[in-house]
Design a protein around this motif. Structure first.
Motif, mmCIF file in Angstrom:
data_model
loop_
_atom_site.group_PDB
_atom_site.id
_atom_site.type_symbol
_atom_site.label_atom_id
_atom_site.label_comp_id
_atom_site.label_asym_id
_atom_site.label_seq_id
_atom_site.Cartn_x
_atom_site.Cartn_y
_atom_site.Cartn_z
ATOM 1 N N SER A 150 0.839 -1.211 0.000
ATOM 2 C CA SER A 150 0.000 0.000 0.000
ATOM 3 C C SER A 150 0.867 1.250 0.000
ATOM 4 O O SER A 150 0.534 2.238 -0.639
ATOM 5 N N HIS A 151 1.978 1.204 0.726
ATOM 6 C CA HIS A 151 2.974 2.278 0.667
ATOM 7 C C HIS A 151 4.241 1.776 1.333
ATOM 8 O O HIS A 151 4.201 0.859 2.154
ATOM 9 N N ALA A 152 5.389 2.397 0.985
ATOM 10 C CA ALA A 152 6.679 1.789 1.330
ATOM 11 C C ALA A 152 7.245 2.278 2.670
ATOM 12 O O ALA A 152 8.436 2.519 2.780
ATOM 13 N N HIS A 153 6.385 2.422 3.674
ATOM 14 C CA HIS A 153 6.924 2.659 5.017
ATOM 15 C C HIS A 153 7.377 1.324 5.617
ATOM 16 O O HIS A 153 6.951 0.252 5.171
ATOM 17 N N GLN A 154 8.236 1.440 6.636
ATOM 18 C CA GLN A 154 8.900 0.261 7.229
ATOM 19 C C GLN A 154 7.970 -0.915 7.530
ATOM 20 O O GLN A 154 8.331 -2.064 7.300
ATOM 21 N N ASN A 155 6.784 -0.605 8.066
ATOM 22 C CA ASN A 155 5.916 -1.683 8.531
ATOM 23 C C ASN A 155 4.928 -2.188 7.491
ATOM 24 O O ASN A 155 4.033 -2.976 7.802
ATOM 25 N N GLU A 156 5.085 -1.728 6.272
ATOM 26 C CA GLU A 156 4.278 -2.245 5.177
ATOM 27 C C GLU A 156 5.147 -2.969 4.142
ATOM 28 O O GLU A 156 4.719 -3.916 3.507
ATOM 29 N N VAL A 157 6.398 -2.495 4.018
ATOM 30 C CA VAL A 157 7.273 -3.023 2.957
ATOM 31 C C VAL A 157 8.308 -4.024 3.496
ATOM 32 O O VAL A 157 9.039 -4.643 2.736
ATOM 33 N N GLY A 219 -0.063 10.875 -1.470
ATOM 34 C CA GLY A 219 -0.414 11.731 -0.336
ATOM 35 C C GLY A 219 0.371 11.300 0.880
ATOM 36 O O GLY A 219 1.361 11.921 1.254
ATOM 37 N N HIS A 220 -0.044 10.175 1.460
ATOM 38 C CA HIS A 220 0.681 9.637 2.619
ATOM 39 C C HIS A 220 2.149 9.410 2.243
ATOM 40 O O HIS A 220 3.056 9.742 2.996
ATOM 41 N N THR A 221 2.359 8.819 1.079
ATOM 42 C CA THR A 221 3.672 8.751 0.418
ATOM 43 C C THR A 221 3.417 9.071 -1.055
ATOM 44 O O THR A 221 2.260 9.020 -1.502
#
Ligand SMILES: [Zn+2]
Length: 335
Positions: A150-157, A219-221
């Motif tokens: 969904s987006h490449a922040h630490q806890n998703e990617v 937006g968020h990323t």
């Protein structure tokens, strides 16, 4: 006779109250910081047995703003007690499974020809939560064909590289988030996933007759993506809107809020047009997935699925994001 009149009168009273609640929720907010904050909070539900989004409104309309992650942000921390945060994986629908912690969700959509995985936890949690979780659920991790981030922040990617390297799964991410991965200095202590499928607006990921339609919602990323797909509840098809990113931890200026608002309005309209009655995402704080799924065990015959909150509640979810974002945008304009 008296009874039926009484019933009609009661029904009318209920309808009038429902009408009042809807009007209150949908009335345009006064265009002021306070007006938008009040409208955001007012849309959070929880009264009159409506589904609530207290976690969402708290994060967006109440909690202080978070700063954006920088390319040189410190490496993810390995929590020595992390296993104590892992929850039992669950079968959520006939064809959708959940794995995660109280804060992060990974979803597995099963099809006749493999699995589509949605979001991948933190790098130190992926092995236990995802690989261990799939096995516990009786699913084969080697059958994962696509992994949507969904987006490449630490806890998703965090688990993308693991799924790509060990199981040959294709990783789907927005272009801006592939760039974030490339630019990250410390974010991938076990190595980065190799650039793979770049998500485009309206892209369809289809296997085994099942499709997730992807929508870009920067937006968020910069590369945040949302998705629309169907699940089945005892055979009944239900439509899910998977919202890709939520909090305002991006560069806090007016153009970034304009981008965020445009994306969420676009995706809210897509979700409404698709008839989505389920709002889902990567954090239980926002969709209440972890505790709603625990309620499944106590579900009585005829009761709706705890995650099937209805189209009006899905619309309120996006309204909270919209009003809270407008409030911050006005604060920035006033600076
Ligand atoms: Zn994030």
């Amino acid at each position: 006779m008296r009874n039926s009149k009484w019933n009609i009168a009661c029904a009318l009273v209920v309808l009038v109250f429902m009408g009042a609640a809807d009007a209150q929720t949908l009335r345009p907010a006064p265009d002021s910081i306070e007006g938008h904050l009040a409208a955001g909070k007012n849309a959070s539900g929880g009264r009159d047995d409506t589904p609530d989004f207290y976690g969402l409104v708290t994060a967006l309309c109440v909690a202080p703003l978070n700063a954006p992650a920088r390319p040189d942000a410190p490496a993810p921390r390995e929590n020595p007690n992390r296993r104590s945060t892992y929850l039992e994986p669950k079968k959520a629908f006939d064809d959708l499974y959940w794995m995660g912690t109280p804060s992060r969700s990974t979803w597995a959509l099963t099809t006749g020809d493999g699995i589509i995985l949605y979001d991948t936890q933190g790098v130190y949690d992926a092995e236990d939560v995802i690989v261990g979780g799939l096995k516990k659920l009786g699913l084969d991790p080697a059958k994962v064909k696509y992994v949507l981030i969904s987006h490449a922040h630490q806890n998703e990617v965090g688990g993308a590289k693991l799924m790509q390297e060990r199981y040959g799964a294709h990783i789907v991410m927005g272009a801006g988030d592939w760039d974030m991965v490339d630019e990250s200095i410390n974010g991938f202590p076990k190595g980065k996933p190799k650039r793979d499928i770049v998500a485009t607006d309206g892209m369809k990921i289809t296997i085994g007759g099942r499709t997730v339609t992807i929508y870009l919602m920067p937006g968020h990323t910069p590369g945040t993506i949302g998705g629309i797909f169907q699940v089945h509840d005892h055979g009944k098809p239900l439509t899910v809107a998977y919202s890709g990113g939520t909090e305002f931890n991006f560069v806090n200026d007016v153009p970034h809020f304009d981008t965020y608002l445009a994306s969420l309005r676009k995706f809210a309209a897509i979700a409404a047009a698709a008839g989505a009655t389920i709002i889902m995402g990567n954090q239980s704080q926002f969709d209440n997935a972890a505790w709603r799924l625990r309620m499944l065990a106590d579900r009585r015959p005829g009761e709706p699925h705890p995650l099937d909150v209805g189209a009006a509640a899905v619309a309120r979810y996006f309204k909270i994001e919209d009003e809270c974002a407008q409030a911050v945008r006005l604060k920035l304009l006033a600076k």
